[in-house]
Motif scaffolding. Structure first.
Motif, PDB file in Angstrom:
ATOM      1  N   THR A 172      55.844  22.404 -50.291  1.00 21.77           N
ATOM      2  CA  THR A 172      54.943  21.295 -50.618  1.00 21.77           C
ATOM      3  C   THR A 172      54.731  20.486 -49.338  1.00 21.77           C
ATOM      4  O   THR A 172      55.703  20.129 -48.663  1.00 21.77           O
ATOM      5  CB  THR A 172      55.587  20.384 -51.695  1.00 21.77           C
ATOM      6  OG1 THR A 172      55.829  21.173 -52.858  1.00 21.77           O
ATOM      7  CG2 THR A 172      54.700  19.207 -52.050  1.00 21.77           C
ATOM      8  N   VAL A 173      53.481  20.209 -49.018  1.00 22.56           N
ATOM      9  CA  VAL A 173      53.162  19.430 -47.812  1.00 22.56           C
ATOM     10  C   VAL A 173      52.452  18.152 -48.231  1.00 22.56           C
ATOM     11  O   VAL A 173      51.410  18.197 -48.893  1.00 22.56           O
ATOM     12  CB  VAL A 173      52.256  20.225 -46.849  1.00 22.56           C
ATOM     13  CG1 VAL A 173      51.935  19.390 -45.608  1.00 22.56           C
ATOM     14  CG2 VAL A 173      52.916  21.531 -46.441  1.00 22.56           C
ATOM     15  N   PHE A 174      53.040  17.033 -47.863  1.00 21.46           N
ATOM     16  CA  PHE A 174      52.490  15.729 -48.235  1.00 21.46           C
ATOM     17  C   PHE A 174      52.459  14.855 -46.994  1.00 21.46           C
ATOM     18  O   PHE A 174      53.395  14.885 -46.193  1.00 21.46           O
ATOM     19  CB  PHE A 174      53.387  15.106 -49.314  1.00 21.46           C
ATOM     20  CG  PHE A 174      53.045  13.687 -49.667  1.00 21.46           C
ATOM     21  CD1 PHE A 174      51.766  13.340 -50.069  1.00 21.46           C
ATOM     22  CD2 PHE A 174      54.022  12.682 -49.610  1.00 21.46           C
ATOM     23  CE1 PHE A 174      51.443  12.031 -50.398  1.00 21.46           C
ATOM     24  CE2 PHE A 174      53.706  11.370 -49.940  1.00 21.46           C
ATOM     25  CZ  PHE A 174      52.426  11.041 -50.332  1.00 21.46           C
ATOM     26  N   ALA A 175      51.389  14.091 -46.826  1.00 13.83           N
ATOM     27  CA  ALA A 175      51.312  13.176 -45.672  1.00 13.83           C
ATOM     28  C   ALA A 175      50.404  12.000 -46.016  1.00 13.83           C
ATOM     29  O   ALA A 175      49.474  12.137 -46.814  1.00 13.83           O
ATOM     30  CB  ALA A 175      50.761  13.914 -44.453  1.00 13.83           C
ATOM     31  N   PHE A 176      50.724  10.858 -45.446  1.00 13.68           N
ATOM     32  CA  PHE A 176      49.847   9.693 -45.610  1.00 13.68           C
ATOM     33  C   PHE A 176      49.991   8.785 -44.396  1.00 13.68           C
ATOM     34  O   PHE A 176      50.976   8.876 -43.659  1.00 13.68           O
ATOM     35  CB  PHE A 176      50.144   8.924 -46.907  1.00 13.68           C
ATOM     36  CG  PHE A 176      51.498   8.270 -46.954  1.00 13.68           C
ATOM     37  CD1 PHE A 176      52.613   8.986 -47.359  1.00 13.68           C
ATOM     38  CD2 PHE A 176      51.667   6.936 -46.582  1.00 13.68           C
ATOM     39  CE1 PHE A 176      53.875   8.391 -47.400  1.00 13.68           C
ATOM     40  CE2 PHE A 176      52.918   6.330 -46.609  1.00 13.68           C
ATOM     41  CZ  PHE A 176      54.021   7.062 -47.025  1.00 13.68           C
ATOM     42  N   ALA A 177      48.998   7.945 -44.205  1.00 11.05           N
ATOM     43  CA  ALA A 177      49.034   6.996 -43.083  1.00 11.05           C
ATOM     44  C   ALA A 177      49.311   5.599 -43.634  1.00 11.05           C
ATOM     45  O   ALA A 177      48.929   5.285 -44.758  1.00 11.05           O
ATOM     46  CB  ALA A 177      47.700   7.019 -42.360  1.00 11.05           C
ATOM     47  N   PHE A 178      49.991   4.783 -42.851  1.00 11.76           N
ATOM     48  CA  PHE A 178      50.295   3.409 -43.293  1.00 11.76           C
ATOM     49  C   PHE A 178      50.234   2.464 -42.096  1.00 11.76           C
ATOM     50  O   PHE A 178      50.481   2.873 -40.961  1.00 11.76           O
ATOM     51  CB  PHE A 178      51.676   3.338 -43.973  1.00 11.76           C
ATOM     52  CG  PHE A 178      52.812   3.771 -43.077  1.00 11.76           C
ATOM     53  CD1 PHE A 178      53.125   5.124 -42.916  1.00 11.76           C
ATOM     54  CD2 PHE A 178      53.556   2.828 -42.370  1.00 11.76           C
ATOM     55  CE1 PHE A 178      54.154   5.528 -42.067  1.00 11.76           C
ATOM     56  CE2 PHE A 178      54.599   3.225 -41.523  1.00 11.76           C
ATOM     57  CZ  PHE A 178      54.888   4.573 -41.377  1.00 11.76           C
ATOM     58  N   ALA A 179      49.903   1.211 -42.374  1.00 15.05           N
ATOM     59  CA  ALA A 179      49.876   0.199 -41.307  1.00 15.05           C
ATOM     60  C   ALA A 179      51.315  -0.183 -41.001  1.00 15.05           C
ATOM     61  O   ALA A 179      52.090  -0.461 -41.910  1.00 15.05           O
ATOM     62  CB  ALA A 179      49.088  -1.017 -41.774  1.00 15.05           C
ATOM     63  N   SER A 180      51.686  -0.163 -39.724  1.00  7.56           N
ATOM     64  CA  SER A 180      53.056  -0.566 -39.394  1.00  7.56           C
ATOM     65  C   SER A 180      53.031  -1.836 -38.549  1.00  7.56           C
ATOM     66  O   SER A 180      51.961  -2.275 -38.108  1.00  7.56           O
ATOM     67  CB  SER A 180      53.805   0.569 -38.701  1.00  7.56           C
ATOM     68  OG  SER A 180      53.143   0.956 -37.536  1.00  7.56           O
ATOM     69  N   ALA A 181      54.232  -2.396 -38.341  1.00  9.95           N
ATOM     70  CA  ALA A 181      54.339  -3.657 -37.603  1.00  9.95           C
ATOM     71  C   ALA A 181      53.832  -3.472 -36.168  1.00  9.95           C
ATOM     72  O   ALA A 181      53.929  -2.377 -35.610  1.00  9.95           O
ATOM     73  CB  ALA A 181      55.792  -4.105 -37.582  1.00  9.95           C
TER      74      ALA A 181
END
Ligand code: PDD
Length: 288
Positions: free
Chosen positions: A115-124
């Motif tokens: 299973t391949v999962f990825a997401f982008a998120f805003a970091s500090a």
């Protein structure tokens, strides 16, 4: 709306679903990575992909992507989320699990698709290279109660989660861990450096710590600028008597610690070596 990636498809994060029979869910049987990007450019990408591959190899999971395919996926997630996240600092989380099997059994199943999962998120935002203005950290120390293979970036993070929470409940931002010999290993989600009498030290790379990419960039950047980091066991006593203590991670880069167990580190101010380290780090961080 965050756009994520799941098994070949880009989709809104809230629509991403996996089976509860996924071995990542049942056993924590998977590997993850967090790749930081700044202004759309990844930091330490080649080394993050190398560690991802090493972790998958250690678990005998076939890497589902080439480095080129991972790079493309990371760039696509950053581009597709640029507007939504509206941040210069974007992290990309990647997770690969052994996959889904409709029977719960400990042994590795055959012919299963990861299973391949990825997401982008805003970091500090990265630390401001200024001893007066940089955000400082307070930590506690605790005995390391995690497993013996902390060099694998496994999704089985319960030990780390419990140690992080320990610090959090004490009103601190991290927990620095020590082993049975009272030697520092790492923190719940960061590596550790100390400075004493001008010498920069970090615990050696073994099974007790994650091979942090930020740690590696710090060591290499300082070396390029003619400063050596000694990789050797550091006792709790040495931590308590250090002039400077730093936490390193992809999201924090190099974070100065000014309080350990309610006691000031050195004179309680951010140290001069920290400024040298963050300056070198900023000079070279996009090179690997
Ligand atoms: N944490 N040690 C542990 C236990 C970690 O979880 C991390 C990273 C590090 C630093 O590694 P790097 O420099 O490669 O980020 C050290 C990530 C960011 C996380 O779990 O979110």
């Amino acid at each position: 709306m965050t756009i994520a990636f799941l098994n070949g498809e880009f989709l809104p994060l809230e629509h991403a679903q996996i089976s509860p029979m996924d071995r990542g869910f049942l056993f924590g049987d998977g590997i993850y990575e967090v790749v930081p990007t700044l202004g759309g450019k990844p930091v330490g990408l080649a080394w993050h992909l190398e560690r991802l591959n090493d972790g998958l190899t250690a678990l005998d999971i076939t890497n589902p992507n080439s480095d080129e395919a991972w790079t493309q996926l990371i760039n696509q997630l950053v581009a597709q989320n640029a507007e939504g996240l509206n941040s210069d600092s974007v992290g990309v989380y990647i997770q690969v699990t052994r996959g889904t099997v409709m029977q719960r059994a400990h042994g590795f199943p055959e012919n299963v698709t990861p299973t391949v999962f990825a997401f982008a998120f805003a970091s500090a935002a990265p630390p401001v290279p200024d001893r007066e203005k940089v955000k400082v950290f307070s930590v506690i120390t605790a005995q390391d109660r995690r497993w013996q293979r902390c060099n694998i970036k496994s999704t089985s993070l319960l030990g780390n989660v419990l140690h992080y929470q320990q610090g959090n409940e004490a009103g601190k931002q991290e927990t620095i861990l020590y082993n049975d010999a009272h030697e520092i290993t790492e923190a719940s989600a960061c590596n550790i450096f100390i400075v004493r009498d001008g010498e920069i030290m970090t615990p050696p790379q073994d099974n007790q710590i994650l091979p942090g990419i930020t740690r590696r960039i710090v060591i290499e950047s300082l070396a390029r600028d003619g400063m050596q980091v000694t990789q050797q066991p550091i006792t709790l006593e040495q931590l308590r008597n250090a002039d400077e203590v730093w936490l390193t991670s992809s999201s924090k880069e190099i974070a100065p610690v000014t309080i350990v167990d309610d006691k000031a580190v050195g004179d309680g101010n951010v140290g001069a070596m920290w400024l040298k380290a963050i300056t070198s780090f900023n000079k070279y961080k996009f090179e690997w």
